[in-house]
Scaffold this active site. Structure first.
Site, PDB file in Angstrom:
ATOM      1  N   ASP A 137       0.833  -1.194   0.000  1.00 16.00           N
ATOM      2  CA  ASP A 137       0.000   0.000   0.000  1.00 16.00           C
ATOM      3  C   ASP A 137       0.875   1.254   0.000  1.00 16.00           C
ATOM      4  OD1 ASP A 137      -2.136  -1.726   0.262  1.00 16.00           O
ATOM      5  OD2 ASP A 137      -2.322  -1.451   2.428  1.00 16.00           O
ATOM      6  N   TYR A 138       0.286   2.343  -0.406  1.00 15.76           N
ATOM      7  CA  TYR A 138       0.964   3.648  -0.443  1.00 15.76           C
ATOM      8  C   TYR A 138       1.636   3.964   0.894  1.00 15.76           C
ATOM      9  CZ  TYR A 138       1.269   8.800  -0.636  1.00 15.76           C
ATOM     10  OH  TYR A 138       1.692  10.107  -0.587  1.00 15.76           O
TER      11      TYR A 138
END
Length: 296
Positions: A137-138
């Site tokens: 994820d970011y």
């Protein structure tokens, strides 16, 4: 530049078509074979360019030029090379491992054109196609495994061992276990996921590493790799990660979910070598762990 690979035909493949030999010995798929067909010098049989439909004999030496670059794969480069200072932690002829910081996407998008892990990889290895086999994820930091050629990209991902560490400030009554809860998108078109009976199978192995005050350091091993898997499972078990406001985590101690992909173990199917790579702790996680240590 193409990665050369040399194989010798054994008696069990006597009178086997070359294409079948490559499928059975290398696990070469249709897409790779189609790419090799486009270059008359990509496959040599005893030093001579060869069609893939010929029959091989025991003792034949087969040399394959495994395509790595956009040009060799017949693709146009679409990722801008940008030096973001990330670098490569581990590399061999077929794979690279990078440590992604938080607040960085793996792939470019409309909103992130020049600030992704792909940009830095393409700066380090000009022209080589960026093929991430693990994704984060970011806001999750840690290790990402990248294949450098089409053959490496076909690795059995179920054979990867991925170890994450996370921190929660909610009570964790058990010392560990296995969460087997299917995950689905909560609302179509939105990023948030949830545990739901009609979701995709998801399995997370977890255990407590340390309890200190109100905080608990947790270790996770993924058996599957669903989007937001650890975050969703932690929330479903009643202890969302610190900073993970999307799934009910607390605010204030860290500006993103306290989750770090710390270890990655994989075996190179071509060389047979087994590798374990460790990612250093990012500064925000280090500060949080220091706070846990200092708690009364």
């Amino acid at each position: 530049m193409a990665r050369p690979l040399t194989l010798t035909v054994t008696t069990e493949y006597e009178h086997c078509r070359l294409s079948s030999f490559l499928r059975r010995t290398l696990g070469a798929g249709t897409a790779l074979l189609q790419t090799l067909k486009k270059d008359e010098n990509a496959v040599l049989r005893n030093g001579v360019p060869s069609f893939l439909n010929v029959f091989v004999s025991a003792g034949d030496v087969i040399t394959v030029q495994m395509p790595e670059t956009f040009a060799e794969c017949g693709r146009e480069a679409t990722v801008a090379p940008v030096d973001l200072g990330i670098g490569i932690l581990y590399e061999d002829d077929d794979f690279a491992v990078m440590a992604k910081p938080a607040q960085m996407p793996v792939h470019p998008s409309r909103a992130h054109v020049y600030d992704t892990l792909a940009n830095d990889f393409c700066f380090r290895r000009p022209g080589v196609v960026f093929r991430p086999l693990t994704r984060l994820d970011y806001d999750t930091s840690g290790l990402v495994l990248v294949a450098k050629n089409k053959l490496a990209a076909g690795i059995d991902r179920t054979g990867l061992t991925r170890i994450y560490y996370g921190v929660t400030d909610r009570p964790v009554p058990e010392n560990g276990g296995v969460c087997r809860a299917p995950i689905a998108r909560e609302t179509e078109g939105q990023p948030k996921r949830c545990v739901r009976a009609d979701g995709k199978p998801a399995v997370t192995h977890w255990r407590v590493i340390k309890r200190q005050g109100t905080h608990t350091l947790l270790r996770f091993r993924l058996e599957t790799g669903r989007t937001h898997q650890i975050r969703v499972h932690c929330a479903a078990m009643g202890f969302p990660l610190c900073g993970d406001t999307l799934y009910g985590g607390s605010e204030g101690e860290i500006a993103r979910q306290a989750l770090h992909a710390a270890y990655l173990t994989f075996q190179n199917p071509i060389s047979g070598k087994k590798n374990t790579v460790k990612a250093p702790w990012p500064e925000d996680m280090r500060r949080l762990l220091q706070k846990i240590t200092e708690e009364a």
